[in-house]
Design a protein around this motif. Structure first.
Motif, mmCIF file in Angstrom:
data_model
loop_
_atom_site.group_PDB
_atom_site.id
_atom_site.type_symbol
_atom_site.label_atom_id
_atom_site.label_comp_id
_atom_site.label_asym_id
_atom_site.label_seq_id
_atom_site.Cartn_x
_atom_site.Cartn_y
_atom_site.Cartn_z
ATOM 1 N N GLY A 1 -6.897 7.850 -3.743
ATOM 2 C CA GLY A 1 -6.720 8.002 -2.306
ATOM 3 C C GLY A 1 -5.327 7.612 -1.865
ATOM 4 O O GLY A 1 -4.396 7.539 -2.676
ATOM 5 N N ASP A 2 -5.187 7.312 -0.585
ATOM 6 C CA ASP A 2 -3.875 6.998 -0.002
ATOM 7 C C ASP A 2 -3.724 5.525 0.341
ATOM 8 O O ASP A 2 -2.909 5.160 1.198
ATOM 9 C CB ASP A 2 -3.645 7.850 1.258
ATOM 10 C CG ASP A 2 -3.414 9.314 0.927
ATOM 11 O OD1 ASP A 2 -2.813 9.587 -0.132
ATOM 12 O OD2 ASP A 2 -3.830 10.180 1.717
ATOM 13 N N GLU A 3 -4.512 4.653 -0.318
ATOM 14 C CA GLU A 3 -4.418 3.223 -0.016
ATOM 15 C C GLU A 3 -4.337 2.370 -1.274
ATOM 16 O O GLU A 3 -4.744 1.216 -1.282
ATOM 17 C CB GLU A 3 -5.619 2.787 0.826
ATOM 18 C CG GLU A 3 -5.670 3.402 2.202
ATOM 19 C CD GLU A 3 -6.816 2.843 3.024
ATOM 20 O OE1 GLU A 3 -6.539 2.235 4.070
ATOM 21 O OE2 GLU A 3 -7.985 3.015 2.618
ATOM 22 N N SER B 1 0.656 5.722 -0.124
ATOM 23 C CA SER B 1 -0.096 6.978 -0.174
ATOM 24 C C SER B 1 0.483 7.873 -1.264
ATOM 25 O O SER B 1 1.539 7.568 -1.839
ATOM 26 C CB SER B 1 -0.030 7.687 1.177
ATOM 27 O OG SER B 1 1.300 8.109 1.446
ATOM 28 N N LYS B 2 -0.184 8.993 -1.528
ATOM 29 C CA LYS B 2 0.328 9.908 -2.563
ATOM 30 C C LYS B 2 1.681 10.492 -2.153
ATOM 31 O O LYS B 2 2.588 10.623 -2.988
ATOM 32 C CB LYS B 2 -0.696 11.019 -2.815
ATOM 33 C CG LYS B 2 -1.994 10.519 -3.449
ATOM 34 C CD LYS B 2 -2.881 11.658 -3.913
ATOM 35 C CE LYS B 2 -3.568 12.350 -2.761
ATOM 36 N NZ LYS B 2 -4.662 11.521 -2.189
ATOM 37 N N ASP B 3 1.833 10.850 -0.889
ATOM 38 C CA ASP B 3 3.123 11.389 -0.424
ATOM 39 C C ASP B 3 4.213 10.329 -0.475
ATOM 40 O O ASP B 3 5.358 10.620 -0.854
ATOM 41 C CB ASP B 3 2.980 11.928 1.006
ATOM 42 C CG ASP B 3 2.104 13.172 1.072
ATOM 43 O OD1 ASP B 3 1.980 13.861 0.032
ATOM 44 O OD2 ASP B 3 1.544 13.452 2.147
ATOM 45 N N GLN B 4 3.857 9.090 -0.105
ATOM 46 C CA GLN B 4 4.849 8.010 -0.171
ATOM 47 C C GLN B 4 5.245 7.727 -1.615
ATOM 48 O O GLN B 4 6.410 7.414 -1.892
ATOM 49 C CB GLN B 4 4.274 6.746 0.474
ATOM 50 C CG GLN B 4 4.138 6.825 1.980
ATOM 51 C CD GLN B 4 3.395 5.631 2.551
ATOM 52 O OE1 GLN B 4 2.622 4.962 1.855
ATOM 53 N NE2 GLN B 4 3.624 5.355 3.830
ATOM 54 N N LYS C 1 0.839 -1.192 0.000
ATOM 55 C CA LYS C 1 0.000 0.000 0.000
ATOM 56 C C LYS C 1 0.879 1.248 0.000
ATOM 57 O O LYS C 1 1.906 1.307 0.670
ATOM 58 C CB LYS C 1 -0.903 -0.012 1.238
ATOM 59 C CG LYS C 1 -2.062 0.941 1.180
ATOM 60 C CD LYS C 1 -2.934 0.789 2.436
ATOM 61 C CE LYS C 1 -3.625 -0.550 2.474
ATOM 62 N NZ LYS C 1 -4.541 -0.658 3.646
ATOM 63 N N ASN D 1 -2.563 14.891 -6.986
ATOM 64 C CA ASN D 1 -3.473 15.657 -6.135
ATOM 65 C C ASN D 1 -4.817 15.924 -6.805
ATOM 66 O O ASN D 1 -5.813 16.186 -6.122
ATOM 67 C CB ASN D 1 -2.822 16.985 -5.727
ATOM 68 C CG ASN D 1 -1.696 16.785 -4.722
ATOM 69 O OD1 ASN D 1 -1.673 15.793 -3.988
ATOM 70 N ND2 ASN D 1 -0.747 17.707 -4.691
ATOM 71 N N LYS E 1 3.298 15.137 -8.696
ATOM 72 C CA LYS E 1 2.582 15.505 -7.478
ATOM 73 C C LYS E 1 1.298 16.248 -7.815
ATOM 74 O O LYS E 1 0.245 15.993 -7.209
ATOM 75 C CB LYS E 1 3.489 16.370 -6.586
ATOM 76 C CG LYS E 1 2.886 16.693 -5.230
ATOM 77 C CD LYS E 1 3.874 17.460 -4.371
ATOM 78 C CE LYS E 1 3.283 17.753 -2.999
ATOM 79 N NZ LYS E 1 4.254 18.474 -2.135
#
Length: 542
Positions: A178-180, A146-149, A144, A173, A169
């Motif tokens: 999502g982040d998953e 996230s966007k930042d990861q 999994k 955005n 980036k």
């Protein structure tokens, strides 16, 4: 040569503007102040405003081929009833008894012809195709991201400059993801090239076998019982093929009919179902398995071409496995029955052919290039597809209103004049597809595409919920996304008996395909489903 004002107006209609906050300026004369920019992009065209009559004719052609029987049978019944109605009950029985007594050969001959005709009719009818069950692969939580990861992983790989990272980036955005979502380990951990056959096979084994293990467990069907296997994967096509990998892993029987579809984009899952249907029609009492997937790691682009960086931001791990059957004994346990498949291909047009194109950049790095005209080209393919599908699925009242307004526009429009007539400028009647379908599974390509589709087809937020939530939770899983969306509807227990489900997908080529199912029963929350661990959190507010 001056451009006509009407052409300029129609071109402006395809453009949309968006104000983007660029943050606080760090240097220069405007240091310390907020900066903004205006982004101009092409929208999905209002394809319901310009419908081509020939595609409506194609849809009605399919409808009339079957409706001719419904039109002739009532006439024959009416004639027979009129003949019989002229006789009293005593006269009718006397006539039948006399005919049976003095012309027994004629009666037996008539009965024999009737039975023979009835047998030929039922034997020549296409067999019903049932969807027994399906499975969608959910990767392990350690994949999994996230966007930042995602941006941090891209930065640590050392393959991207700051400008490319900033571009990715911004795309993430505004993507609707999502982040998953999930990315394979080969992309997360490797600092070298991930487009290797070894990494591709490893990812293919994980996603395909994971989905198939779940499918065989849910349906209690043995791999040796499968008579037809169709696998579609657009980018990764090794030798031996992916279908051969599955046959080898599950030790399937030697006379299995196996097919491997490559390079057909995100709509290939519906093409694979179409091929499986044809094979089942030719091979009675059989099972078919359709596996739809895409290899994210093998398609990872490590360069700086912006049109090739876009797939990095959207595509994520995923795979679906679908069990189809033409056995009448599966009628009672099947979830859905196949109603219609409508396929549209725009590959004859050069712009459509090159709008999603795999090639090398100037540094000879391989990637998938996305054209800026993709949304416009997709809109044209969608227009053709839904215009053909409409006569097959819309209620008669909707078809009548739509067809009448369409014909009036063609009959009363001023063909040779420079100014359009009042009838041609008048907005045509837009069919309400919500009257034809209860559930919608529209390919989760991107937030922008889903927004434009919702606007043009006048769909509600509830109609788009499965697509938006799938994009948020799993990202764009290519050809398997429409099955994650159906899994979402089942996890929410929204599928009732008799519901019509519309699966719509589009992809490279350029292709747009529709698949229509009818629910055989109320679908309860399944015991195995990729949404079960998080379904209580959805829908989320986007």
């Amino acid at each position: 040569m001056p451009i006509p004002s009407s052409a300029m107006a129609s071109e402006r209609d395809l453009l949309s503007t968006e104000i983007v906050n660029r943050g606080i300026e760090s240097s220069g004369p405007n240091a310390g102040s907020l900066t903004f920019s205006v982004r101009v992009r092409r929208r999905l065209p209002d394809f319901l405003q310009s419908v081509n009559l020939k595609y409506v004719k194609l849809g009605y052609h399919h409808l009339i081929n079957h409706a001719i029987y419904l039109a002739t049978i009532p006439v024959l019944v009416l004639v027979f009833s009129a003949e019989v109605g002229s006789l009293s009950k005593e006269e009718l029985w006397k006539k039948l008894w006399d005919d049976a007594r003095y012309d027994l050969a004629t009666v037996l001959g008539f009965f024999g012809v009737f039975v023979f005709t009835l047998s030929v009719y039922f034997m020549s009818r296409p067999r019903s195709i049932y969807l027994v069950d399906f499975a969608c692969y959910r990767p392990h939580d350690d994949l999994k991201v996230s966007k930042d990861q995602f941006i941090e992983v891209a930065r640590k790989s050392g393959k991207f400059d700051e400008e490319s990272l900033e571009f990715q980036k911004r795309i993430l955005n505004s993507s609707g993801l999502g982040d998953e979502t999930y990315i394979p380990k080969s992309v997360i951990m490797s600092t070298e090239s991930t487009a290797t056959m070894k990494e591709g096979r490893a990812e293919a084994s994980a996603v395909m076998f994971g989905a198939l293990d779940e499918l065989f467990e849910k349906t209690r069907v043995r791999p040796k019982d499968i008579g037809v296997l169709v696998v579609n994967c657009s980018i990764f096509n090794p030798t031996p093929s992916l279908s051969a990998m599955i046959i080898n892993h599950y030790k399937m029987r030697g006379n299995i009919l196996s097919y491997n579809l490559g390079g057909m984009g995100c709509s290939a899952g519906i093409i694979a179902v179409d091929l499986a249907r044809d094979m089942l029609q030719a091979n009675p009492n059989n099972y078919a398995v359709v596996v739809s997937t895409e290899m994210v790691g093998y398609n990872w682009y490590p360069g700086s071409d912006r049109s090739m960086l876009i797939p990095n931001c959207f595509f994520r791990m995923g795979c679906s496995a679908v069990l189809l059957s033409n056995r009448r004994r599966d009628y009672h346990r099947a979830k859905y029955r196949l109603e219609h498949i409508v396929r549209t291909h725009k590959g004859a047009d050069d712009r459509s052919f090159r709008c999603v194109y795999q090639e090398e950049d100037e540094n000879r790095l391989k990637g998938l290039k996305i054209s800026k005209e993709l949304v416009e080209i997709g809109g044209d393919a969608l227009k053709t597809n839904i215009t053909t599908l409409g006569p097959l699925v819309l209620p008669f009242s909707e078809q009548l209103l739509f067809f009448a307004t369409l014909v009036s526009r063609h009959l009363f429009s001023s063909g040779g004049t420079s100014q359009p007539s009042l009838s041609s400028r008048k907005r045509p009647y837009i069919p309400d597809f919500k009257l034809a379908f209860e559930r919608f599974c529209i390919h989760a390509a991107s937030k922008t595409v889903l927004d434009e589709l919702q606007k043009n087809l006048e769909l509600s937020e509830e109609n788009m919920e499965a697509s938006r939530m799938t994009l948020h939770r799993f990202g764009n899983t290519s050809s398997s996304s429409i099955w994650y969306e159906l899994a979402y509807l089942e996890a929410k227990e929204k599928v009732k008996r008799g519901d019509r489900v519309w699966q719509l997908a589009f992809g490279s080529g350029f292709k747009c395909n529709s698949l229509v199912w009818r629910s055989m029963r109320r679908v309860r929350k399944p015991s195995r489903n990729p949404w079960l661990e998080c379904i209580e959190r959805y829908p989320v507010n986007l």
